[in-house]
Design a protein around this motif. Structure first.
Motif, PDB file in Angstrom:
ATOM      1  N   ASP A 185       0.825  -1.193   0.000  1.00 33.75           N
ATOM      2  CA  ASP A 185       0.000   0.000   0.000  1.00 33.75           C
ATOM      3  C   ASP A 185       0.863   1.249   0.000  1.00 33.75           C
ATOM      4  OD1 ASP A 185       0.755   0.111   2.847  1.00 33.75           O
ATOM      5  OD2 ASP A 185      -0.925   1.488   3.071  1.00 33.75           O
ATOM      6  N   VAL A 186       0.297   2.337  -0.533  1.00 35.58           N
ATOM      7  CA  VAL A 186       0.911   3.658  -0.474  1.00 35.58           C
ATOM      8  C   VAL A 186      -0.189   4.670  -0.187  1.00 35.58           C
ATOM      9  CG1 VAL A 186       2.804   3.111  -2.072  1.00 35.58           C
ATOM     10  CG2 VAL A 186       0.642   4.021  -2.971  1.00 35.58           C
ATOM     11  N   CYS A 187       0.220   5.898   0.114  1.00 35.38           N
ATOM     12  CA  CYS A 187      -0.751   6.964   0.360  1.00 35.38           C
ATOM     13  C   CYS A 187      -0.176   8.263  -0.184  1.00 35.38           C
ATOM     14  CB  CYS A 187      -1.034   7.077   1.859  1.00 35.38           C
ATOM     15  SG  CYS A 187      -2.404   8.194   2.293  1.00 35.38           S
ATOM     16  N   VAL A 188      -0.997   9.031  -0.885  1.00 32.31           N
ATOM     17  CA  VAL A 188      -0.543  10.290  -1.487  1.00 32.31           C
ATOM     18  C   VAL A 188      -1.532  11.397  -1.158  1.00 32.31           C
ATOM     19  CG1 VAL A 188       0.654   9.149  -3.398  1.00 32.31           C
ATOM     20  CG2 VAL A 188      -1.759   9.774  -3.658  1.00 32.31           C
ATOM     21  N   PRO A 189      -1.112  12.663  -1.313  1.00 32.91           N
ATOM     22  CA  PRO A 189      -2.087  13.753  -1.173  1.00 32.91           C
ATOM     23  C   PRO A 189      -3.256  13.504  -2.116  1.00 32.91           C
ATOM     24  CG  PRO A 189       0.136  14.636  -1.318  1.00 32.91           C
ATOM     25  CD  PRO A 189       0.238  13.166  -1.618  1.00 32.91           C
ATOM     26  N   ILE A 190      -4.449  13.799  -1.671  1.00 39.41           N
ATOM     27  CA  ILE A 190      -5.626  13.397  -2.440  1.00 39.41           C
ATOM     28  C   ILE A 190      -5.636  14.012  -3.837  1.00 39.41           C
ATOM     29  CG2 ILE A 190      -7.125  15.214  -1.520  1.00 39.41           C
ATOM     30  CD1 ILE A 190      -9.369  13.095  -1.459  1.00 39.41           C
ATOM     31  N   SER A 191      -4.996  15.175  -4.003  1.00 39.21           N
ATOM     32  CA  SER A 191      -4.954  15.801  -5.326  1.00 39.21           C
ATOM     33  C   SER A 191      -4.101  14.998  -6.309  1.00 39.21           C
ATOM     34  CB  SER A 191      -4.412  17.225  -5.220  1.00 39.21           C
ATOM     35  OG  SER A 191      -3.073  17.214  -4.751  1.00 39.21           O
ATOM     36  N   ARG A 192      -3.205  14.135  -5.809  1.00 41.47           N
ATOM     37  CA  ARG A 192      -2.348  13.317  -6.664  1.00 41.47           C
ATOM     38  C   ARG A 192      -2.865  11.890  -6.806  1.00 41.47           C
ATOM     39  NH1 ARG A 192       2.562  15.333  -7.747  1.00 41.47           N
ATOM     40  NH2 ARG A 192       2.201  14.105  -9.628  1.00 41.47           N
ATOM     41  N   LEU A 193      -4.004  11.607  -6.172  1.00 38.93           N
ATOM     42  CA  LEU A 193      -4.528  10.244  -6.152  1.00 38.93           C
ATOM     43  C   LEU A 193      -4.760   9.699  -7.555  1.00 38.93           C
ATOM     44  CD1 LEU A 193      -5.643   7.844  -4.490  1.00 38.93           C
ATOM     45  CD2 LEU A 193      -7.876   8.971  -4.557  1.00 38.93           C
ATOM     46  N   GLY A 194      -5.436  10.480  -8.411  1.00 41.62           N
ATOM     47  CA  GLY A 194      -5.729  10.018  -9.762  1.00 41.62           C
ATOM     48  C   GLY A 194      -4.473   9.715 -10.542  1.00 41.62           C
ATOM     49  N   ASP A 195      -3.504  10.635 -10.491  1.00 43.74           N
ATOM     50  CA  ASP A 195      -2.238  10.427 -11.214  1.00 43.74           C
ATOM     51  C   ASP A 195      -1.549   9.162 -10.734  1.00 43.74           C
ATOM     52  OD1 ASP A 195      -2.609  12.766 -12.613  1.00 43.74           O
ATOM     53  OD2 ASP A 195      -1.354  13.985 -11.286  1.00 43.74           O
ATOM     54  N   CYS A 196      -1.483   8.999  -9.417  1.00 45.63           N
ATOM     55  CA  CYS A 196      -0.753   7.849  -8.866  1.00 45.63           C
ATOM     56  C   CYS A 196      -1.432   6.536  -9.224  1.00 45.63           C
ATOM     57  CB  CYS A 196      -0.640   7.994  -7.346  1.00 45.63           C
ATOM     58  SG  CYS A 196       0.574   6.875  -6.599  1.00 45.63           S
ATOM     59  N   MET A 197      -2.750   6.484  -9.133  1.00 38.58           N
ATOM     60  CA  MET A 197      -3.458   5.239  -9.436  1.00 38.58           C
ATOM     61  C   MET A 197      -3.396   4.910 -10.929  1.00 38.58           C
ATOM     62  SD  MET A 197      -6.766   5.239  -6.865  1.00 38.58           S
ATOM     63  CE  MET A 197      -7.036   3.482  -7.000  1.00 38.58           C
ATOM     64  N   VAL A 198      -3.546   5.910 -11.781  1.00 46.31           N
ATOM     65  CA  VAL A 198      -3.505   5.668 -13.227  1.00 46.31           C
ATOM     66  C   VAL A 198      -2.108   5.204 -13.646  1.00 46.31           C
ATOM     67  CG1 VAL A 198      -3.605   6.784 -15.484  1.00 46.31           C
ATOM     68  CG2 VAL A 198      -5.413   7.209 -13.802  1.00 46.31           C
ATOM     69  N   GLN A 199      -1.062   5.861 -13.137  1.00 39.41           N
ATOM     70  CA  GLN A 199       0.301   5.435 -13.453  1.00 39.41           C
ATOM     71  C   GLN A 199       0.579   4.028 -12.935  1.00 39.41           C
ATOM     72  OE1 GLN A 199       3.423   8.273 -12.485  1.00 39.41           O
ATOM     73  NE2 GLN A 199       2.029   9.999 -12.849  1.00 39.41           N
ATOM     74  N   THR A 200       0.047   3.725 -11.766  1.00 38.88           N
ATOM     75  CA  THR A 200       0.258   2.391 -11.192  1.00 38.88           C
ATOM     76  C   THR A 200      -0.450   1.324 -12.012  1.00 38.88           C
ATOM     77  OG1 THR A 200       0.508   3.324  -8.972  1.00 38.88           O
ATOM     78  CG2 THR A 200      -0.074   0.988  -9.114  1.00 38.88           C
ATOM     79  N   GLN A 201      -1.677   1.597 -12.447  1.00 42.79           N
ATOM     80  CA  GLN A 201      -2.395   0.627 -13.270  1.00 42.79           C
ATOM     81  C   GLN A 201      -1.661   0.398 -14.600  1.00 42.79           C
ATOM     82  OE1 GLN A 201      -6.445   1.401 -14.996  1.00 42.79           O
ATOM     83  NE2 GLN A 201      -7.052  -0.185 -13.526  1.00 42.79           N
ATOM     84  N   LYS A 202      -1.125   1.464 -15.175  1.00 45.62           N
ATOM     85  CA  LYS A 202      -0.349   1.329 -16.414  1.00 45.62           C
ATOM     86  C   LYS A 202       0.892   0.481 -16.174  1.00 45.62           C
ATOM     87  CE  LYS A 202       2.088   4.036 -19.930  1.00 45.62           C
ATOM     88  NZ  LYS A 202       2.538   5.395 -20.337  1.00 45.62           N
ATOM     89  N   ASP A 203       1.559   0.703 -15.057  1.00 50.03           N
ATOM     90  CA  ASP A 203       2.757  -0.069 -14.685  1.00 50.03           C
ATOM     91  C   ASP A 203       2.408  -1.549 -14.541  1.00 50.03           C
ATOM     92  OD1 ASP A 203       5.248  -0.838 -13.813  1.00 50.03           O
ATOM     93  OD2 ASP A 203       5.348   0.557 -12.135  1.00 50.03           O
ATOM     94  N   ILE A 204       1.262  -1.841 -13.925  1.00 53.83           N
ATOM     95  CA  ILE A 204       0.824  -3.235 -13.754  1.00 53.83           C
ATOM     96  C   ILE A 204       0.663  -3.916 -15.109  1.00 53.83           C
ATOM     97  CG2 ILE A 204      -1.124  -4.675 -13.023  1.00 53.83           C
ATOM     98  CD1 ILE A 204      -1.548  -2.626 -10.719  1.00 53.83           C
ATOM     99  N   LEU A 205      -0.008  -3.230 -16.044  1.00 55.74           N
ATOM    100  CA  LEU A 205      -0.238  -3.801 -17.376  1.00 55.74           C
ATOM    101  C   LEU A 205       1.077  -4.025 -18.112  1.00 55.74           C
ATOM    102  CD1 LEU A 205      -3.348  -1.691 -18.445  1.00 55.74           C
ATOM    103  CD2 LEU A 205      -3.324  -4.104 -17.793  1.00 55.74           C
ATOM    104  N   GLU A 206       1.988  -3.042 -18.046  1.00 60.38           N
ATOM    105  CA  GLU A 206       3.249  -3.154 -18.759  1.00 60.38           C
ATOM    106  C   GLU A 206       4.151  -4.233 -18.157  1.00 60.38           C
ATOM    107  OE1 GLU A 206       4.803   0.803 -18.642  1.00 60.38           O
ATOM    108  OE2 GLU A 206       3.554   1.494 -20.318  1.00 60.38           O
ATOM    109  N   THR A 207       4.010  -4.458 -16.842  1.00 59.40           N
ATOM    110  CA  THR A 207       4.826  -5.474 -16.168  1.00 59.40           C
ATOM    111  C   THR A 207       4.233  -6.866 -16.335  1.00 59.40           C
ATOM    112  OG1 THR A 207       5.395  -3.777 -14.541  1.00 59.40           O
ATOM    113  CG2 THR A 207       5.966  -6.011 -13.964  1.00 59.40           C
ATOM    114  N   GLY A 208       2.982  -6.941 -16.777  1.00 61.65           N
ATOM    115  CA  GLY A 208       2.341  -8.233 -17.009  1.00 61.65           C
ATOM    116  C   GLY A 208       1.885  -8.923 -15.750  1.00 61.65           C
ATOM    117  N   LEU A 209       1.409  -8.144 -14.775  1.00 64.66           N
ATOM    118  CA  LEU A 209       0.991  -8.713 -13.495  1.00 64.66           C
ATOM    119  C   LEU A 209      -0.529  -8.820 -13.398  1.00 64.66           C
ATOM    120  CD1 LEU A 209       3.325  -6.687 -11.092  1.00 64.66           C
ATOM    121  CD2 LEU A 209       3.748  -8.944 -12.089  1.00 64.66           C
TER     122      LEU A 209
END
Length: 477
Positions: free
Chosen positions: A352-376
């Protein structure tokens, strides 16, 4: 990722441990177990970190017994690992140097309930469900809900939070005072029952989140809250993660006093539908709960629906009856089992991680992209009202290549959150799993933390090998 694979074995003294265990068994008899199965059960039991068992497990019944046991261990420089329900997720209860696990689950008495002041005093082994059942008739409840039926001592030690944190706060805000057995066996009481104090250092907060590295929590005074007149739960689907996150941000900025607001991505919804026999559209979805008066809850729901529509929210579902609300939140709490079914035979790796709520969308979208690219296979679920989200990686732990990709992914996730002025852990704690990131997040402040650790535990016997990275300790030598 910062390497932290080595451990300092300077604490290990087989003779000292054997002598301490013998003294404990002579003093406490069958309350001290050296059974291999029991010892393994008190090591790392819920995560992917290697199991590192203690040499013995002690089951105390009182603060005085804990004090006596700690004195014996301190005399022989034997490590002590406090243990609650064993639900921690970052190797927090492992015993990398052996030693004695102190299992506080038998200390499960509710010592006092002060209805007028809305607080209570409990032993550390009381679980959150046990406490809520006990105080139910008073019209009060304890709101911290990390999902697992954890002990309150363990919840305080890891600064737990959960689904209700957006409205009721975390353990940090809900612990008023503690009884703690220190590394020399002395007993200290911190805080009190007053709702605030300006008297000296806040010693209570020092122990909340210390993961047992400063002392053993044996009793707690905690806040209770009034059960709201009305409760309503709901779901709302969105076309993408960013839209869902923007709806969350708008809801919080509007000042809507929402009690729970959880975000499940489309993969997590698919898993929940299969496991919990639900039929929610397979899109990013918010699970919500509203607390207040009858009229107030209706108004909150209507206002939220207006906000959600601005971000293309749809498929609003309401759960008004207690059994429907229970089914909805049980599905949320059952994500562990639901995720495992997505990849039979896999091992669940939670981070788990936690970010300022204004960065939540950026962090989650980048993380989901990372998951897809890593094949997890890695669903996302989050306590998004306070910017906290979890990634549940389904791993083949026998595939070295895959495990390296997962380790690299978790490292990138932690650094992404830190670079967004967030934290590498919102509620799981550092334990063993995230020691390498503490210095990245806190810099020279880690030296201050270590100074406190050395002052209160000069022998480094309290849950050693947790929080502080080996690389950092080597820097200080």
């Amino acid at each position: 990722m910062i390497s932290d694979t080595e451990v300092d074995t300077s604490l290990v003294d087989g003779t000292g441990i054997a002598e301490a265990v013998e003294k404990l068994r002579n003093r406490f008899g069958q309350a001290v177990s050296v059974n291999e199965t029991i010892r393994k059960q008190h090591a790392n039991i819920t995560t992917w970190h290697p199991v590192q068992s203690p040499n013995a497990v002690f089951f105390p019944r009182s603060t005085d017994e804990v004090s006596e046991a700690v004195r014996i261990c301190a005399e022989h420089n034997v490590p002590i690992i406090p243990f609650g329900a064993g639900t921690s997720l970052e190797g927090n209860v492992n015993a990398p140097f052996g030693g004695v696990s102190i299992d506080l689950s038998g200390m499960s008495e509710i010592l006092a309930v002060n209805e007028e002041d809305m607080d209570c005093v409990v032993q550390a082994g009381v679980t959150r469900k046990q406490l809520n059942e006990y105080v139910k008739a008073t019209g009060l409840f304890f709101p911290i809900d990390p999902g697992a039926n954890a002990t309150l001592g363990g919840m305080a030690s890891t600064r737990a939070s959960g689904t209700n944190a957006v409205r009721y706060g975390t353990m940090r805000e809900n612990v008023l005072g503690l009884t703690v057995v220190m590394a020399d066996g002395s007993i200290r009481k911190t805080g009190g029952r007053a709702r605030k104090s300006a008297a000296g250092y806040d010693m209570t907060r020092l122990f909340v989140g210390a993961e047992g590295t400063l002392g053993v929590i044996t009793e707690l005074t905690v806040r209770l809250h009034g059960v709201p007149q009305a409760i309503s739960s709901a779901t709302c689907s969105f076309p993408d993660l960013l839209s869902a996150c923007n709806a969350v941000i708008s809801t919080i900025r509007f000042g809507l006093p929402i009690a729970r607001i959880e975000l499940l991505d489309e993969i997590q919804i698919r898993a929940c539908n299969l496991h919990s026999k639900m039929s929610i559209p397979e899109q990013p979805t918010l699970f919500l709960e509203f607390h207040g008066t009858d009229a107030g809850v209706v108004e909150q729901v209507e206002l939220f629906e207006e906000i959600a529509r601005e971000w293309s929210g749809s498929d609003f579902g309401r759960a008004l009856r207690p059994e429907d609300r229970s089914r909805l939140w049980q599905a949320r709490h059952d994500v562990y089992w639901a995720c495992l079914a997505l990849r039979p035979g896999s091992k669940f790796i939670a981070t788990d991680v936690c970010v300022p709520i204004s960065r939540l969308g950026d962090c989650m979208v980048q993380t989901q992209k990372d998951i897809l690219e890593t094949g997890l296979v890695a669903p996302i679920v989050g306590h998004v009202g306070d910017g906290n989200f979890h990634v549940s990686v389904m791993a083949d732990i026998n595939d070295a290549g895959e495990m390296q990709r997962i380790d690299d992914f978790i490292g990138r996730l932690n650094l992404r959150a830190i670079e967004m002025e967030g934290t590498c852990t919102g509620e799981h704690g550092i334990g063993q799993g995230k020691r390498g990131f503490l210095l990245r997040e806190h810099g020279d402040n880690v030296e201050s933390m270590w100074a406190v650790k050395r002052a209160l535990d000069p022998g480094n016997i309290m849950n050693p090998g947790k929080i502080f990275a080996t690389t950092f300790l080597e820097r200080l030598r």
